[in-house]
Design a protein around this motif. Structure first.
Motif, PDB file in Angstrom:
ATOM      1  N   ASN A  32       0.864  -1.169   0.000  1.00  0.00           N
ATOM      2  CA  ASN A  32       0.000   0.000   0.000  1.00  0.00           C
ATOM      3  C   ASN A  32       0.907   1.228   0.000  1.00  0.00           C
ATOM      4  O   ASN A  32       1.571   1.485   1.001  1.00  0.00           O
ATOM      5  N   PRO A  33       0.951   1.953  -1.143  1.00  0.00           N
ATOM      6  CA  PRO A  33       1.900   3.069  -1.232  1.00  0.00           C
ATOM      7  C   PRO A  33       1.694   4.089  -0.115  1.00  0.00           C
ATOM      8  O   PRO A  33       2.617   4.721   0.320  1.00  0.00           O
ATOM      9  N   GLY A  34       0.502   4.195   0.337  1.00  0.00           N
ATOM     10  CA  GLY A  34       0.298   5.138   1.456  1.00  0.00           C
ATOM     11  C   GLY A  34      -0.328   4.333   2.578  1.00  0.00           C
ATOM     12  O   GLY A  34      -1.387   3.754   2.428  1.00  0.00           O
ATOM     13  N   ASN A  35       0.304   4.309   3.723  1.00  0.00           N
ATOM     14  CA  ASN A  35      -0.255   3.534   4.823  1.00  0.00           C
ATOM     15  C   ASN A  35      -1.400   4.325   5.448  1.00  0.00           C
ATOM     16  O   ASN A  35      -1.210   5.150   6.315  1.00  0.00           O
ATOM     17  N   THR A  36      -2.592   4.081   4.929  1.00  0.00           N
ATOM     18  CA  THR A  36      -3.709   4.973   5.296  1.00  0.00           C
ATOM     19  C   THR A  36      -4.302   4.614   6.654  1.00  0.00           C
ATOM     20  O   THR A  36      -5.198   5.264   7.113  1.00  0.00           O
ATOM     21  N   ASP A  37      -3.864   3.508   7.262  1.00  0.00           N
ATOM     22  CA  ASP A  37      -4.387   3.237   8.605  1.00  0.00           C
ATOM     23  C   ASP A  37      -3.192   2.910   9.495  1.00  0.00           C
ATOM     24  O   ASP A  37      -2.060   2.970   9.093  1.00  0.00           O
ATOM     25  N   ASP A  38      -3.482   2.545  10.729  1.00  0.00           N
ATOM     26  CA  ASP A  38      -2.349   2.353  11.648  1.00  0.00           C
ATOM     27  C   ASP A  38      -1.927   0.889  11.695  1.00  0.00           C
ATOM     28  O   ASP A  38      -1.292   0.447  12.635  1.00  0.00           O
ATOM     29  N   SER A  39      -2.300   0.122  10.660  1.00  0.00           N
ATOM     30  CA  SER A  39      -1.903  -1.301  10.708  1.00  0.00           C
ATOM     31  C   SER A  39      -0.390  -1.401  10.527  1.00  0.00           C
ATOM     32  O   SER A  39       0.261  -0.545   9.929  1.00  0.00           O
ATOM     33  N   ILE A  40       0.125  -2.473  11.020  1.00  0.00           N
ATOM     34  CA  ILE A  40       1.565  -2.725  10.944  1.00  0.00           C
ATOM     35  C   ILE A  40       1.931  -3.122   9.515  1.00  0.00           C
ATOM     36  O   ILE A  40       1.181  -3.856   8.862  1.00  0.00           O
ATOM     37  N   ILE A  41       3.044  -2.622   9.037  1.00  0.00           N
ATOM     38  CA  ILE A  41       3.554  -3.022   7.719  1.00  0.00           C
ATOM     39  C   ILE A  41       4.793  -3.895   7.924  1.00  0.00           C
ATOM     40  O   ILE A  41       5.771  -3.476   8.560  1.00  0.00           O
ATOM     41  N   LEU A  42       4.704  -5.132   7.410  1.00  0.00           N
ATOM     42  CA  LEU A  42       5.803  -6.092   7.540  1.00  0.00           C
ATOM     43  C   LEU A  42       6.407  -6.357   6.162  1.00  0.00           C
ATOM     44  O   LEU A  42       5.699  -6.737   5.234  1.00  0.00           O
ATOM     45  N   GLY A  43       7.688  -6.118   6.023  1.00  0.00           N
ATOM     46  CA  GLY A  43       8.384  -6.483   4.783  1.00  0.00           C
ATOM     47  C   GLY A  43       8.946  -7.881   4.948  1.00  0.00           C
ATOM     48  O   GLY A  43       9.670  -8.143   5.913  1.00  0.00           O
ATOM     49  N   PHE A  44       8.566  -8.800   4.039  1.00  0.00           N
ATOM     50  CA  PHE A  44       9.016 -10.195   4.164  1.00  0.00           C
ATOM     51  C   PHE A  44       9.758 -10.615   2.896  1.00  0.00           C
ATOM     52  O   PHE A  44       9.190 -10.574   1.800  1.00  0.00           O
ATOM     53  N   SER A  45      11.040 -11.031   3.062  1.00  0.00           N
ATOM     54  CA  SER A  45      11.808 -11.530   1.920  1.00  0.00           C
ATOM     55  C   SER A  45      11.891 -13.051   1.986  1.00  0.00           C
ATOM     56  O   SER A  45      12.529 -13.618   2.887  1.00  0.00           O
ATOM     57  N   GLN A  46      11.220 -13.711   1.049  1.00  0.00           N
ATOM     58  CA  GLN A  46      11.215 -15.178   0.955  1.00  0.00           C
ATOM     59  C   GLN A  46      12.237 -15.591  -0.104  1.00  0.00           C
ATOM     60  O   GLN A  46      12.482 -14.862  -1.073  1.00  0.00           O
ATOM     61  N   ILE A  47      12.838 -16.800   0.043  1.00  0.00           N
ATOM     62  CA  ILE A  47      13.934 -17.146  -0.873  1.00  0.00           C
ATOM     63  C   ILE A  47      13.453 -17.585  -2.244  1.00  0.00           C
ATOM     64  O   ILE A  47      14.134 -17.423  -3.240  1.00  0.00           O
ATOM     65  N   GLY A  48      12.268 -18.219  -2.304  1.00  0.00           N
ATOM     66  CA  GLY A  48      11.818 -18.685  -3.626  1.00  0.00           C
ATOM     67  C   GLY A  48      10.686 -19.680  -3.494  1.00  0.00           C
ATOM     68  O   GLY A  48       9.851 -19.559  -2.601  1.00  0.00           O
ATOM     69  N   ALA A  49      10.702 -20.687  -4.397  1.00  0.00           N
ATOM     70  CA  ALA A  49       9.646 -21.717  -4.384  1.00  0.00           C
ATOM     71  C   ALA A  49      10.262 -23.048  -4.793  1.00  0.00           C
ATOM     72  O   ALA A  49       9.742 -23.777  -5.629  1.00  0.00           O
ATOM     73  N   GLU A  50      11.399 -23.384  -4.214  1.00  0.00           N
ATOM     74  CA  GLU A  50      12.214 -24.548  -4.616  1.00  0.00           C
ATOM     75  C   GLU A  50      11.625 -25.880  -4.200  1.00  0.00           C
ATOM     76  O   GLU A  50      12.027 -26.931  -4.718  1.00  0.00           O
ATOM     77  N   SER A  51      10.667 -25.851  -3.229  1.00  0.00           N
ATOM     78  CA  SER A  51      10.119 -27.134  -2.759  1.00  0.00           C
ATOM     79  C   SER A  51       8.692 -26.930  -2.296  1.00  0.00           C
ATOM     80  O   SER A  51       8.250 -25.798  -2.046  1.00  0.00           O
ATOM     81  N   ALA A  52       7.971 -28.050  -2.129  1.00  0.00           N
ATOM     82  CA  ALA A  52       6.592 -27.981  -1.632  1.00  0.00           C
ATOM     83  C   ALA A  52       6.596 -27.349  -0.230  1.00  0.00           C
ATOM     84  O   ALA A  52       5.695 -26.593   0.132  1.00  0.00           O
ATOM     85  N   TRP A  53       7.676 -27.637   0.516  1.00  0.00           N
ATOM     86  CA  TRP A  53       7.806 -27.080   1.852  1.00  0.00           C
ATOM     87  C   TRP A  53       7.832 -25.548   1.776  1.00  0.00           C
ATOM     88  O   TRP A  53       7.147 -24.849   2.502  1.00  0.00           O
ATOM     89  N   ARG A  54       8.634 -25.010   0.895  1.00  0.00           N
ATOM     90  CA  ARG A  54       8.789 -23.547   0.773  1.00  0.00           C
ATOM     91  C   ARG A  54       7.463 -22.907   0.358  1.00  0.00           C
ATOM     92  O   ARG A  54       7.083 -21.871   0.910  1.00  0.00           O
ATOM     93  N   THR A  55       6.792 -23.517  -0.583  1.00  0.00           N
ATOM     94  CA  THR A  55       5.523 -22.969  -1.057  1.00  0.00           C
ATOM     95  C   THR A  55       4.525 -22.893   0.090  1.00  0.00           C
ATOM     96  O   THR A  55       3.813 -21.909   0.269  1.00  0.00           O
ATOM     97  N   TYR A  56       4.506 -23.958   0.912  1.00  0.00           N
ATOM     98  CA  TYR A  56       3.585 -23.975   2.040  1.00  0.00           C
ATOM     99  C   TYR A  56       3.994 -22.968   3.110  1.00  0.00           C
ATOM    100  O   TYR A  56       3.166 -22.325   3.732  1.00  0.00           O
ATOM    101  N   ASN A  57       5.293 -22.796   3.282  1.00  0.00           N
ATOM    102  CA  ASN A  57       5.789 -21.806   4.241  1.00  0.00           C
ATOM    103  C   ASN A  57       5.327 -20.408   3.825  1.00  0.00           C
ATOM    104  O   ASN A  57       4.860 -19.612   4.647  1.00  0.00           O
ATOM    105  N   SER A  58       5.417 -20.109   2.522  1.00  0.00           N
ATOM    106  CA  SER A  58       4.957 -18.801   2.019  1.00  0.00           C
ATOM    107  C   SER A  58       3.464 -18.628   2.250  1.00  0.00           C
ATOM    108  O   SER A  58       2.999 -17.562   2.668  1.00  0.00           O
TER     109      SER A  58
END
Ligand code: GYE
Length: 331
Positions: A32-58
């Motif tokens: 959301n380019p403008g955080n129009t409410d007071d909700s928390i903004i979390l930036g999450f960097s995931q490594i990829g989609a190399e396994s079924a495990w990773r996809t489920y983790n995402s």
């Protein structure tokens, strides 16, 4: 570089980053380019989609953010550390409340985490660990205890071969995950701690399959081209195990009988193979970390301190267990 030029570059970067988040249509959930409410903004960097495990983790992270009312900027690095570092820098420019990431490898994070620290943004390391001399660079870790997983694999083999007439030493092939990843280092370390002190086992080959099913298949074929007297396959994830099993079957080898197999993750396909007798031990690596990540992110956003180390609950499933009692895995 003079001050005017430096300022121009800073504001150009800031503008480009805000445009990136405002216009991107990738995996960014709730950007959301403008955080129009007071909700928390979390930036999450995931490594990829190399396994079924990773996809489920995402999926666990995305569903938990939705449930918690946390705005999630989710970036998929497609297996490249450089892309993770770029994503973390963009989170800093965007001034998110908290940054969380899965470090694809353990080294090389100090510079970007120092930038986050200087920007006053707390960082949560998830799933895999980092190596750093400066513990102030991140607030805490939540994820798997990979050393324990390696130990559990070795303990199963000690029990399996305790009264076996198999050759001595028992010959083990290891197919490991992404080189330099903390979970791979831990799974190898915990396994060897017990296997190498036992004296009845020998690790005859160890190759990295990068957690990919296709590489598990290729590596198993190339090893079987060289040697035939293998007693055990120890594989760092189910995807590579499933690939290796395909290769064994193509050569008329009975997985789980001719070659004892120990695998890690516990995705449904591995549990199904355990039930068919094609795998002998499945060690769970729990991908369902989303809810705890959101709880920790909220605490950090509200200025609370969190536990430095949280290892998720994980089970071990063996051929001796009541396999019908295992709950559906969900992935
Ligand atoms: O075992 C594998 C995934 O980081 C513990 O990464 C995770 C590992 C997991 O690709 O399937």
């Amino acid at each position: 570089m003079n001050l005017i030029k430096a300022r121009f570059l800073y504001f150009a970067t800031l503008t480009l980053t805000l445009l990136l988040f405002a216009s991107c249509d990738g995996d960014e959930e709730g950007a959301n380019p403008g955080n129009t409410d007071d909700s928390i903004i979390l930036g999450f960097s995931q490594i990829g989609a190399e396994s079924a495990w990773r996809t489920y983790n995402s999926l666990s992270v995305k569903e938990a953010a939705e449930e918690a009312g946390i705005q999630l900027l989710f970036e998929n690095a497609e297996q490249k550390q450089a892309k993770q570092i770029k994503a973390i820098r963009s989170f800093i420019v965007y001034q998110v409340d908290v940054i969380a990431f899965v470090p694809i490898v353990a080294d090389g994070w100090d510079n970007v985490l120092t930038e986050a620290k200087d920007a006053g943004i707390p960082v949560l390391v998830t799933d895999r660990k980092i190596n750093t001399a400066d513990e102030t660079l991140y607030a805490g870790f939540i994820g798997t205890d990979s050393i324990r997983e390696g130990r559990e694999a070795a303990l199963f083999l000690q029990k399996k071969f305790a009264s076996s007439e198999r050759a001595n030493p028992v010959r083990i092939v290891e197919i490991s995950g992404t080189e330099g990843a903390s979970c791979v280092i831990g799974r190898a370390e915990g396994f060897r701690e017990i296997i190498e002190s036992d004296g009845s086992f020998e690790i005859v080959y160890s190759f990295s399959g990068d957690f990919l099913k296709s590489k598990g298949y290729e590596i198993m074929h190339s090893i079987l081209d060289k040697i035939s007297d293998i007693d055990v396959l120890y594989s760092h994830n189910d995807g590579m195990t499933l690939g290796a099993i395909e290769a064994m079957k193509e050569r008329g080898i009975r997985p789980g009988s001719d070659i004892v197999i120990v695998t890690i993750d516990a995705e449904q396909a591995a549990i199904d193979a355990l039930r068919r007798g094609e795998v002998n031990c499945v060690i769970e690596c729990n991908p369902r970390t989303g809810p705890v990540i959101m709880d920790l992110a909220r605490k950090l956003a509200e200025g609370e301190t969190i536990r430095r180390l949280i290892h998720v609950e994980e089970e071990v499933f063996t051929e001796w267990d009541d396999l019908d009692a295992i709950e559906p895995r969900g992935y």
